[in-house]
Design a protein around this motif. Structure first.
Motif, PDB file in Angstrom:
ATOM      1  N   GLU A 294       0.839  -1.197   0.000  1.00 13.40           N
ATOM      2  CA  GLU A 294       0.000   0.000   0.000  1.00 13.40           C
ATOM      3  C   GLU A 294       0.875   1.247   0.000  1.00 13.40           C
ATOM      4  OE1 GLU A 294      -3.677   1.990   2.557  1.00 13.40           O
ATOM      5  OE2 GLU A 294      -2.798   0.076   3.155  1.00 13.40           O
ATOM      6  N   GLY A 295       0.577   2.177  -0.886  1.00 14.83           N
ATOM      7  CA  GLY A 295       1.345   3.407  -0.990  1.00 14.83           C
ATOM      8  C   GLY A 295       2.502   3.290  -1.971  1.00 14.83           C
ATOM      9  N   TRP A 296       2.620   2.130  -2.609  1.00 18.84           N
ATOM     10  CA  TRP A 296       3.689   1.905  -3.570  1.00 18.84           C
ATOM     11  C   TRP A 296       3.083   1.490  -4.908  1.00 18.84           C
ATOM     12  CZ3 TRP A 296       9.112   1.994  -2.521  1.00 18.84           C
ATOM     13  CH2 TRP A 296       9.413   2.336  -1.189  1.00 18.84           C
ATOM     14  N   THR A 297       3.861   1.610  -5.953  1.00 15.72           N
ATOM     15  CA  THR A 297       3.391   1.218  -7.283  1.00 15.72           C
ATOM     16  C   THR A 297       4.478   0.398  -7.973  1.00 15.72           C
ATOM     17  OG1 THR A 297       2.534   2.019  -9.398  1.00 15.72           O
ATOM     18  CG2 THR A 297       4.265   3.307  -8.387  1.00 15.72           C
TER      19      THR A 297
ATOM     20  N   PHE B 154       9.767  -1.488  -7.360  1.00 17.19           N
ATOM     21  CA  PHE B 154       8.591  -0.809  -6.815  1.00 17.19           C
ATOM     22  C   PHE B 154       8.992   0.619  -6.425  1.00 17.19           C
ATOM     23  CE2 PHE B 154       8.148  -5.326  -5.865  1.00 17.19           C
ATOM     24  CZ  PHE B 154       6.892  -5.600  -6.378  1.00 17.19           C
ATOM     25  N   LYS B 155       8.076   1.554  -6.627  1.00 20.94           N
ATOM     26  CA  LYS B 155       8.367   2.956  -6.343  1.00 20.94           C
ATOM     27  C   LYS B 155       7.253   3.526  -5.468  1.00 20.94           C
ATOM     28  CE  LYS B 155       9.118   7.364  -8.764  1.00 20.94           C
ATOM     29  NZ  LYS B 155       9.110   8.018 -10.101  1.00 20.94           N
ATOM     30  N   LYS B 156       7.654   4.364  -4.505  1.00 20.55           N
ATOM     31  CA  LYS B 156       6.668   4.961  -3.623  1.00 20.55           C
ATOM     32  C   LYS B 156       5.824   5.965  -4.392  1.00 20.55           C
ATOM     33  CE  LYS B 156       6.365   6.768   1.071  1.00 20.55           C
ATOM     34  NZ  LYS B 156       5.664   5.576   1.549  1.00 20.55           N
ATOM     35  N   LYS B 157       4.517   5.917  -4.161  1.00 22.47           N
ATOM     36  CA  LYS B 157       3.621   6.843  -4.858  1.00 22.47           C
ATOM     37  C   LYS B 157       3.948   8.276  -4.463  1.00 22.47           C
ATOM     38  CE  LYS B 157      -0.365   3.777  -5.415  1.00 22.47           C
ATOM     39  NZ  LYS B 157      -1.779   3.528  -5.053  1.00 22.47           N
ATOM     40  N   GLU B 158       3.835   9.171  -5.424  1.00 22.44           N
ATOM     41  CA  GLU B 158       4.129  10.580  -5.148  1.00 22.44           C
ATOM     42  C   GLU B 158       3.080  11.164  -4.224  1.00 22.44           C
ATOM     43  OE1 GLU B 158       4.541  12.719  -8.718  1.00 22.44           O
ATOM     44  OE2 GLU B 158       6.279  11.572  -9.445  1.00 22.44           O
ATOM     45  N   GLN B 159       3.556  12.003  -3.256  1.00 22.39           N
ATOM     46  CA  GLN B 159       2.649  12.678  -2.347  1.00 22.39           C
ATOM     47  C   GLN B 159       2.046  13.903  -3.038  1.00 22.39           C
ATOM     48  OE1 GLN B 159       1.832  11.492   0.642  1.00 22.39           O
ATOM     49  NE2 GLN B 159       3.168   9.739   0.172  1.00 22.39           N
ATOM     50  N   PRO B 160       0.804  14.306  -2.705  1.00 19.37           N
ATOM     51  CA  PRO B 160       0.199  15.481  -3.345  1.00 19.37           C
ATOM     52  C   PRO B 160       1.004  16.738  -3.028  1.00 19.37           C
ATOM     53  CG  PRO B 160      -1.108  14.725  -1.469  1.00 19.37           C
ATOM     54  CD  PRO B 160      -0.089  13.667  -1.729  1.00 19.37           C
ATOM     55  N   THR B 161       1.060  17.698  -3.975  1.00 22.16           N
ATOM     56  CA  THR B 161       1.790  18.964  -3.794  1.00 22.16           C
ATOM     57  C   THR B 161       1.032  19.854  -2.818  1.00 22.16           C
ATOM     58  OG1 THR B 161       0.648  19.986  -5.642  1.00 22.16           O
ATOM     59  CG2 THR B 161       2.681  18.779  -6.126  1.00 22.16           C
ATOM     60  N   GLU B 162       1.694  20.981  -2.420  1.00 23.05           N
ATOM     61  CA  GLU B 162       1.075  21.902  -1.463  1.00 23.05           C
ATOM     62  C   GLU B 162      -0.223  22.463  -2.015  1.00 23.05           C
ATOM     63  OE1 GLU B 162       3.723  24.882  -0.242  1.00 23.05           O
ATOM     64  OE2 GLU B 162       5.177  23.507   0.668  1.00 23.05           O
ATOM     65  N   ASN B 163      -0.250  22.741  -3.317  1.00 24.08           N
ATOM     66  CA  ASN B 163      -1.461  23.320  -3.905  1.00 24.08           C
ATOM     67  C   ASN B 163      -2.616  22.331  -3.886  1.00 24.08           C
ATOM     68  OD1 ASN B 163      -0.073  25.677  -4.425  1.00 24.08           O
ATOM     69  ND2 ASN B 163       0.533  25.032  -6.501  1.00 24.08           N
TER      70      ASN B 163
END
Length: 646
Positions: free
Chosen positions: A427-430, A459-468
């Motif tokens: 979970e949280g990875w792709t 496997f790569k960690k999913k990108e977190q949403p930006t500040e905007n």
């Protein structure tokens, strides 16, 4: 303006425009033909990249140009682009659905790759899509059907035993390829089918005949198997090996039969000889007496019902014979290929494994694993080539957080065995893709084990949403837990061994984090010595350090300790005389195989007469081969005085 003049002007414009149109069309056609010819010439000159670009230019202008499409497919095949060739021809189905050559060429590509099902499906599609006659496709389908058959070792099976059956297709190389089929049995109350992937096992429960069928597409093949109470499974011939016989010499052969339960079975076999180099006398007790009649190699056949076994037999002469056998699947070839060989002749013996097997070693009068073997014929030879199924190692590793699922935990697989792999991120990875033996972004793979393979799942960690994009932060809430650190990459270490011994690992296991140093120690078995490491790391020391910066495979080689050389056998030469004289020689004790030189020297007034004992001769000097203790007696006689005539 005059109407008549207007009509003339319009007609003129139409004539000029039409001429221009047809001229353009003719020029275009000439351009296509010219480009096509250049593509063909480039292909003949093996300028494949240039040829592909020219064929593609023709197809862009004229998608229905069949010859260009076929040519482009041939170029892709020559360049190793199997999938591109398939795609090019598949697109041709819809551009020229009535062109049989497209379907036939694509089917041939699949057949050459040993993919019978895809080849068959292409021919079926040709039958469906082609609006015109399909004589060539029908001919190809008939040929395909003729090459289908149910393979069974025998057409009879012993009650309460099983028999393996397979629907096979004979490929263009003449090899039988097992196919997946829909199997059925006529009467399930008498026998049972246990289905595997490409083979089925017939469990014989009741006596009688049972009909088994296998369906593949629109085809159906049927075989009838007879279930019997007792079936000859093997025979034992005494003597097991027959040495070459001299002309006139005889050998007595007896044979015992055993059924599938290894119980004795009374048999009355038929004996036959192929070339009549032997006479065969069959006694009432089924004993066969072979008598050698003429020099050469012959074949003895022992047959009972549907069981048959053959063995080579030889009549000795000046020439020598080579008897070859195989253990496993493969063939042995002798160069030059002759029935017999003269002593001193140079020969080569080569072992060629069947598909899915590898040559392991020689046994008999030839030893070791060197292949081919070169030697000089000195005597008759018996040679056995040992083949074993090829095994391939699959090494799996990952980077990031996720798991690799497969159908089995085995890491070693048979040649061409298929293995299903599924990459599942946490979970949280792709999942990003596979690296190594195959580069692919599909998380679900089926790989064919045609060699040792190493695959690395990334496997790569999913990108977190930006500040905007993020929701407003509620400062009254406690801060989030720190992010979980990224899991280190892991790699697999496969240890193989050649010979007798084992390998100790520290730390133990087969999966290690990137950068881990694994200490290996090779421990030979009793009577063996360590002979070095090979694979990802080569070294001669028993202790080896392996740094896990990738999947690694290391083989420890062990070899038998050389047998201690036996003390040389020695023999004594015992000398004595009868009469008066001496025997001269350099020594009295000799190594086996040495030659002793002796000289008889009579005393004055005496003469040498002969040698007695282990060697007889009238020559005063003699050469004695020391292959046992020898007793030599030199006989001297006194010379007679001549009397004067009265």
């Amino acid at each position: 303006m005059n109407v008549k003049v207007m009509l003339l002007l319009v007609a003129g414009v139409l004539i000029i425009g039409g001429g221009t149109f047809f001229t353009y069309q003719a020029v275009g056609a000439n351009s296509i033909d010219s480009t096509y010819q250049k593509a063909v010439e480039a292909y003949k000159e093996e300028s494949y990249k240039e040829s592909a670009e020219l064929f593609e230019a023709v197809i862009r202008k004229e998608p229905g140009h069949v010859d260009a499409r076929l040519g482009l497919a041939d170029v892709y095949i020559a360049m190793g682009g199997h999938e591109q060739a398939v795609q090019t021809l598949t697109e041709g189905f819809y551009e020229t659905p009535d062109e049989e050559r497209i379907y036939l060429r694509l089917a041939d590509i699949h057949f050459s790759e040993n993919d019978a099902r895809k080849g068959y499906e292409v021919l079926q599609k040709g039958m469906e899509l082609s609006p015109g006659e399909t004589q060539e496709i029908q001919k190809a389908m008939k040929e395909f059907e003729d090459n289908l058959s149910i393979q069974a070792e025998r057409k009879r099976v012993q009650k309460d035993h099983s028999m393996e059956l397979a629907l096979t297709w004979e490929n263009p190389k003449g090899e039988a390829t097992p196919l997946e089929a829909d199997w059925s049995i006529e009467n399930e109350n008498t026998s049972e089918l246990q289905e595997g992937t490409k083979e089925v096992s017939l469990q014989a429960a009741q006596l009688g005949e049972v009909e088994v069928s296998a369906a593949f597409g629109s085809y159906k093949k049927i075989v009838t198997i007879e279930v019997v109470q007792q079936l000859l499974h093997s025979i034992e011939v005494t003597p097991e090996e027959i040495d070459p016989l001299s002309i006139g010499e005889s050998v007595e052969l007896t044979v015992k039969g055993f059924d599938a339960d290894a119980n004795d079975m009374e048999i009355k076999p038929e004996w036959s000889i192929a070339k009549s180099l032997f006479d065969i006398n069959i006694r009432p007790d089924q004993t066969a007496v072979l008598t050698a009649q003429e020099e050469g190699k012959d074949t003895l056949t022992i047959k009972f019902e549907d069981f048959e076994e053959q063995m080579d037999v030889f009549v000795e002469g000046a020439n020598k014979y080579i008897q070859t056998k195989v253990d496993g699947q493969g063939v042995v070839t002798v160069f030059p290929n002759k029935e017999n060989y003269t002593p001193g002749e140079d020969i080569s013996i080569e072992a060629s494994p069947a598909t899915g097997y590898e040559f392991v070693r020689w046994e008999g009068d030839v030893s070791g694993a060197s292949n081919p073997q070169h030697m000089t014929i000195e005597d008759h030879m018996r040679v056995t080539a040992v083949f074993e199924p090829i095994k391939h190692n699959l090494a799996l590793s990952k980077e990031g957080q996720g798991d690799i699922y497969r159908d089995t935990l085995e890491t070693t697989f048979a040649h061409m065995e298929k293995v299903s792999l599924r990459a599942r991120p946490k979970e949280g990875w792709t999942f990003v893709g596979w690296e190594g033996a195959l580069n692919d972004t599909n998380p679900n793979l089926v790989i064919e084990m045609d060699a040792d393979k190493s695959l690395h799942a990334v496997f790569k960690k999913k990108e977190q949403p930006t500040e905007n994009d993020a929701d407003p932060v509620d400062e009254s809430q406690p801060s989030e837990e720190p992010e979980e650190p990224e899991a280190p990459a892991t790699y697999q270490l496969n240890i193989k061994k050649d010979g007798e011994g084992h390998v100790q690992k520290n730390p133990s296991g087969s999966q290690f984090n990137k950068g881990t140093k694994v200490q290996l120690t090779a421990v030979p078995a009793e009577g063996w010595v360590f002979n070095g490491w090979s694979g990802s790391v080569t070294h001669s020391s028993t202790n080896l350090s392996v740094t896990m910066n990738g999947n690694k495979t290391v083989t420890a080689h062990f070899k038998k300790k050389p047998e201690p050389k036996p003390e040389p056998v020695t023999y004594m030469l015992n000398l004595s005389v009868v009469g008066e004289g001496t025997v001269q020689t350099s020594q009295r004790e000799y190594k086996a195989g040495q030659t002793a030189q002796i000289q008889a020297v009579p005393a004055e007034g005496w003469t040498f007469v002969r040698w007695k004992g282990s060697h007889t001769s009238t020559s005063a000097s003699a050469s004695i081969l020391m292959d046992t203790n020898k007793d030599m007696i030199a006989v001297f006689e006194e010379q007679k005085e001549e009397t004067a005539p009265e």
